[in-house]
Structures are given as C-alpha cells and as structure tokens.
Design a protein around this motif. Structure first.
Motif, mmCIF file in Angstrom:
data_model
loop_
_atom_site.group_PDB
_atom_site.id
_atom_site.type_symbol
_atom_site.label_atom_id
_atom_site.label_comp_id
_atom_site.label_asym_id
_atom_site.label_seq_id
_atom_site.Cartn_x
_atom_site.Cartn_y
_atom_site.Cartn_z
ATOM 1 N N ASP A 88 0.004 2.135 6.130
ATOM 2 C CA ASP A 88 -1.258 2.881 6.059
ATOM 3 C C ASP A 88 -1.256 4.069 7.011
ATOM 4 N N PHE A 89 -0.753 3.844 8.203
ATOM 5 C CA PHE A 89 -0.708 4.940 9.174
ATOM 6 C C PHE A 89 0.265 6.030 8.713
ATOM 7 N N SER A 90 1.379 5.645 8.096
ATOM 8 C CA SER A 90 2.349 6.619 7.585
ATOM 9 C C SER A 90 1.731 7.487 6.490
ATOM 10 N N LYS A 91 1.016 6.873 5.568
ATOM 11 C CA LYS A 91 0.361 7.642 4.502
ATOM 12 C C LYS A 91 -0.637 8.638 5.080
ATOM 13 N N GLN A 92 -1.356 8.196 6.096
ATOM 14 C CA GLN A 92 -2.328 9.081 6.722
ATOM 15 C C GLN A 92 -1.640 10.302 7.339
ATOM 16 N N LYS A 93 -0.549 10.099 8.037
ATOM 17 C CA LYS A 93 0.173 11.204 8.664
ATOM 18 C C LYS A 93 0.780 12.142 7.620
ATOM 19 N N TYR A 94 1.340 11.601 6.568
ATOM 20 C CA TYR A 94 1.964 12.435 5.543
ATOM 21 C C TYR A 94 0.917 13.273 4.800
ATOM 22 N N ALA A 95 -0.271 12.715 4.634
ATOM 23 C CA ALA A 95 -1.351 13.492 4.010
ATOM 24 C C ALA A 95 -1.780 14.631 4.930
ATOM 25 N N GLU B 212 11.702 2.206 3.467
ATOM 26 C CA GLU B 212 12.363 3.172 4.352
ATOM 27 C C GLU B 212 11.610 4.501 4.337
ATOM 28 N N GLY B 213 11.327 5.021 5.557
ATOM 29 C CA GLY B 213 10.587 6.266 5.697
ATOM 30 C C GLY B 213 9.087 6.075 5.766
ATOM 31 N N PHE B 214 8.586 4.844 5.558
ATOM 32 C CA PHE B 214 7.129 4.603 5.558
ATOM 33 C C PHE B 214 6.681 3.711 6.716
ATOM 34 N N GLY C 211 0.774 -1.244 0.000
ATOM 35 C CA GLY C 211 0.000 0.000 0.000
ATOM 36 C C GLY C 211 0.795 1.277 0.000
ATOM 37 N N LEU C 212 1.983 1.292 -0.549
ATOM 38 C CA LEU C 212 2.778 2.516 -0.615
ATOM 39 C C LEU C 212 2.105 3.552 -1.517
ATOM 40 N N PRO C 213 2.289 4.839 -1.241
ATOM 41 C CA PRO C 213 1.699 5.867 -2.116
ATOM 42 C C PRO C 213 2.359 5.866 -3.490
ATOM 43 N N ASP C 214 1.723 6.525 -4.446
ATOM 44 C CA ASP C 214 2.216 6.540 -5.829
ATOM 45 C C ASP C 214 3.572 7.231 -5.949
ATOM 46 N N TRP C 215 3.838 8.220 -5.093
ATOM 47 C CA TRP C 215 5.077 8.990 -5.218
ATOM 48 C C TRP C 215 6.260 8.332 -4.512
#
Length: 574
Positions: free
Chosen positions: A412-419, A387-389, A371-375
């Motif tokens: 998933d939690f990392s993506k939420q925080k970065y958004a 790394e970093g996620f 589930g990594l983001p597209d970028w």
C-alpha cells in the motif's frame, strides 16, 4: 308579552303587528300628544282578555267589577288576588298586579316592536308563569329592569381541585413570585364589584390567607436560593475543569522512567494525540495532554515517524519525546534501497520470530490479494510478483503481527509513493509500454549506479540502448546486475561475455534484447526520479572503477580504454 297573547298596556297595536285589527283596541290608536277621549277623563280600559283569547277576537269587559286574573309565582303555581278588584290608576300611573309591568310613570309614546330574523316575537318566553319581563322592547316606555342574578345555590357546584402541600400557583389565585406587589397591597386594592377567586379567600381570623401566602413565598424564595446556589456551584466546578484543561498543568511523570521497557507501535498518519494515547495505554506517559504539550515544545516534535519504539515506563512526557526522536528507540524494520524481495522476506521472518521462509511462502501464495496495482505483473516471466513493490522505508513490524499484514502495508505504501511520483503518467513520454517498465528501469539504475549523478547517466544509457537504431549493442543492455538477479547473487565477476550469452533466461540481458520482465530490486526515490528524468547524452557504455567514480563512453573503443582503468584499479586494490 308571551306567545299566548299580549298583556294590556298603554300602547295600542302597531300597524305592522301581524295581529293588528284582531281585537283589543278596535283599531283605535291614541297618539302621543293627543287628549284622551271622554272629555279628558282617565281613559277607560276595556275588559282585559283572558290569556289565550286574543287570537279569537274575544274581548273582556273592563266594566266588570271583579275580574280574577291568575298569575304564576316562581314555582309555576297559579295565584289569585284576594279581593279580585283590578285597579287601573289614572293615566300615567299603571300598576299591573300580574307581575308583568313595573310601577312607574309612562308616557303615551307609540313603541316599535323589535323584530328579528324569526319574526316580531322572537326571543319571548314560551310560558307566562314566574317572572315576566317587559316584552315590548320600548326602552323609552319603561325603565330597564336589571336581571336579577341567579341565586348562588342554583349554580352548578364546581369540583374543588385536590389540595396538596405544594404551592397551587397563579391559576389557583396565588400571586406569581415576581408579581411586583405584596399581599397587603393586594388585600387593600380589592374592589367591591370585582369577582374574587378561591385564592382570594382568607383563612380564619381574616389573616390566615396572608400568612399562608407569606409562608409559600418564603418556601419559593428558599427554592430559588437553592437553585441559584446549586447553579453557582456547578458553574464553579465546570469552570475549574475548563481552567485545568486550558491553563492547568496536565498530569505528568517525572524523570526518565523505570527500568521496565515496553514496545510501542505508532501507525502511519498518527498525530500527536494518537501517539499520546498509544504511549499512555502502554504506561509510558501519564496523560495525553502532557505528551502533546511536550511535543509542541520540542522544535523537532512533529518529525516523529511511524514505527516501533522501545521506551521505558513512567517517563516524563518531555523525556519520551526526546527518546522517540533518537535512533536509539527505533525498532522498525528498515528496508534499504535496492534490496531484493528475498532479502526482505528474511528480515520480516526475523522480526516476527517465525520460521525462515514463512513470509516468502505467503508472498507466493497470496500475492494476488495483497493489493498490487492493475499495471503490476503484466509479464508472465516475472520471477517474483512483489518485486519492486516493497518500497524502501521504515515499517513498524513486531512480534504478534501476521506476514500478510506486513506485506500488505508495504505494498500500500509503495502504491502511494508511485502515484505521487507519477509513474503511470510519464511512461508514454519515455517511450515505455507501462509504469512497470519505468519501475524496471529504476531498479536497473539503482543496481548499477553509485550516486545521483550516476543514476541519471545510467538511465540515459538504458534508454539509448533501447532505441531501435542502436548500432553499438543492437538492443542488448548487457547488464551484470540482471545476471546476478537470476542467479540470486551479487558479484562483480559474473564471467566472460561469451559465457553470459549462453545463459537462457528472460532476465539475461546479455542474450535477451530489451528490458527484463520486471524489476530486479526495490529502487528508492532517487533512482526512480532519475528514471523519470534521465540526463542528456549519447552514452552507451559505463564502468565503475571505484565506489566514488563511474566512467561513461559513447563508443566501444572508448569503453575499452575505460576497462583498462578498471582492471588497473582492481590490481591496486581499489
């Protein structure tokens, strides 16, 4: 009058009659108020024609003494008078023996024949047998004869409804229960002419009907009482349940629990009821309501976080809330800021009780499905895709879970925080190519800084060195942290600058200009905020002489002086 001819009467043919002039009276009419012919003597009637002869113009001689006129009884059989003398009384008294006229006084008033849509004789009987009614339609000529009711025996018998023991109801003649009148009143109020139904019939002795009604009404009363009583009982039961659920004390244990412990995992986003259900299922609390109440009564009850808790069985709800708020019960996997993925993989293996290296192997093989983001991973030189996620936080990890599930939850939690922090929106304003570069800057800040103030200044040093017009380092970052990352180490003494510039690796910022391919750790929120909002300044250099002090410089000469301070501090054991 029948369709076969007209019976003799005192009225002449009407001029509008289609048979006018066909015979009978020879066209002479006697009007009301005129004296009859023959000098006032009773009018002599010509001979009555036989039935069926009127249409042919034939007339019977009224002078004949004996004229037998057949008439028909109710069964359709012809009957003849015994003597055969047809008597015609004086004017005003007409007695027709054939059954066609009634006895009574008659005035000479010309009557109009009723006409209808089908002619003047519409609606007349087709036969002349049986009873014949006055067909002239002159209401003033003859008194109206009320039609006799049909004999009861001739009515078609209606089928009796099946008799049952149950009250037949109002449609069978029984009164409605709340009709407002008793049986005696109903019997007394019967009118003679009112048609009575089956329900009005009385039983034997004339009072059986009343007794039956009273018995049925008594049964109805009993049924209503039972229904009302049952309803009151049901309302009472449900009212008690409602009171218990709103005002009564919820079932609860007493004390701090038994010596037996259990591990309870609370998922993210769980509210008080969800937490209470998990605790009840594990045998920690006795009821969900007791836990929710205890949580509401505790000032810090709403701060219970997701994670793994070690609790005791059969605890009071208040004791369970207090224990979950303490660090003593927390059994989560806590990821500190700046941890590299290699270190996190080892922690996960230990928590899951699996062989060392299991989680790292899963990450390398299945990173594309986590589930990594597209970028993410836009650089082929990235050493560690995740790394970093694996954002620094507390995660509920316990035995029985799968490594891929743990990693996916962390991503998933990392993506939420970065958004929430807006990495993607602010990348261009910082002259960076992608959000991944923002995260990379934050990881350098996290590795090189010591405090929030340091983080913001270190971020400014990074952006200044990335400038194309940088004449101090000419685009090189020269960070020891990147060398330690590619080596998998964490040392202060990485070697001389000349030695470091010999290392050929994309992550070696002593040799490769610009940012490394990706993050070198998992930065926390403070470091990310510093990367998004760097301090203002012209610094190109910095050096930490202690855990609490970092010196920044704008020129290389100033930086050399700061290095001497660093070496002196190292000699003094600082």
């Amino acid at each position: 009058m029948t369709e076969y001819g007209r019976s003799p009467g005192s009225e002449p043919w009407h001029p509008e009659d289609p048979l006018y002039g066909d015979g009978g009276w020879g066209g002479q009419q006697t009007h009301a108020g005129q004296q009859p012919p023959y000098g006032g003597q009773p009018q002599q009637y010509p001979e009555q024609p036989q039935y069926g002869d009127w249409g042919n113009g034939q007339q019977a001689d009224y002078g004949q003494a004996q004229q037998h006129y057949p008439y028909y009884d109710g069964q359709g059989h012809p009957q003849y008078p015994g003597q055969g003398h047809q008597q015609y009384p004086d004017q005003g008294q007409h007695h027709y023996q054939g059954g066609g006229w009634d006895t009574g006084t008659h005035e000479h008033v010309q009557a109009a024949y009723p006409t209808g849509p089908e002619g003047p004789y519409e609606g007349q009987n087709a036969a002349y047998g049986g009873r014949q009614h006055d067909q002239y339609g002159a209401h003033d000529a003859y008194p109206q004869q009320e039609p006799e009711p049909e004999p009861r025996a001739s009515r078609r018998a209606e089928p009796e409804p099946p008799q049952t023991d149950w009250d037949p109801g109002p449609d069978q003649g029984e009164h409605a229960f709340f009709a407002g009148a008793n049986d005696d009143d109903d019997d007394d109020s019967d009118e003679p002419g009112r048609r009575r139904g089956r329900g009005d019939r009385k039983g034997k002795g004339g009072k059986g009907g009343k007794a039956g009604k009273k018995r049925r009404n008594g049964c109805a009363c009993l049924v209503v009482v039972l229904v009302i009583g049952g309803g009151i009982g049901g309302v009472g039961y449900f009212g008690y349940q409602f009171y218990q659920s709103r005002f009564g004390a919820a079932p609860d244990y007493a004390g701090n629990g038994t010596s037996e412990t259990v591990t309870v995992t609370i998922p993210k986003g769980a509210d008080g009821y969800a937490i209470g259900q998990a605790l009840k299922k594990a045998g920690v609390v006795k009821s969900v309501d007791a836990f929710v109440t205890a949580q509401a009564n505790n000032a810090e009850g709403n701060t219970i976080q997701a994670g793994v808790y070690v609790l005791k069985k059969e605890m009071s709800a208040a004791s369970a809330v207090s224990l979950m708020l303490s660090d003593e019960s927390r059994n989560n996997l806590v990821i500190a800021e700046g941890r590299r993925n290699a270190q996190i993989y080892e922690l996960i293996d230990q928590r899951l009780g699996v062989k060392s290296g299991t989680t790292e192997e899963v990450a390398k093989k299945e990173w594309k499905s986590l589930g990594l983001p597209d970028w993410a991973n836009d650089n082929q030189d990235i050493k560690e895709p995740l790394e970093g996620f694996l954002y620094p936080s507390s995660y509920p990890v316990s035995k029985g879970m799968k490594p891929e599930d743990v990693l996916k939850e962390m991503v998933d939690f990392s993506k939420q925080k970065y958004a929430e922090l807006g990495l993607e929106k602010k990348a261009r304003s910082l002259n960076l190519d992608s959000p991944l570069q923002v995260l990379t800057v934050a990881s350098l800040v996290q590795a090189e800084g010591k405090s929030k103030d340091d983080f913001e200044k270190v971020a400014r040093v990074v952006y200044n060195r990335l400038k194309p017009d940088n004449t101090e380092t000419y685009g090189l970052l020269d960070f020891d942290s990147t060398v330690n990352y590619l080596r998998g180490e964490s040392k202060l003494a990485t070697g001389s600058v000349d030695q470091l510039r010999q290392i050929d690796d994309p992550y070696n910022t002593y040799k490769i200009k610009g940012l490394p391919p990706g993050p070198i750790n998992n930065p926390g929120e403070v470091a990310i905020e510093a990367a998004l909002n760097p301090a203002k300044g012209n610094w190109y250099y910095f050096v930490s002489i202690s855990e609490d002090e970092t010196l920044f410089a704008e020129t290389n000469e100033e930086q050399n002086r700061n290095r001497e301070k660093y070496l002196e501090a190292q000699k003094n054991g600082q």
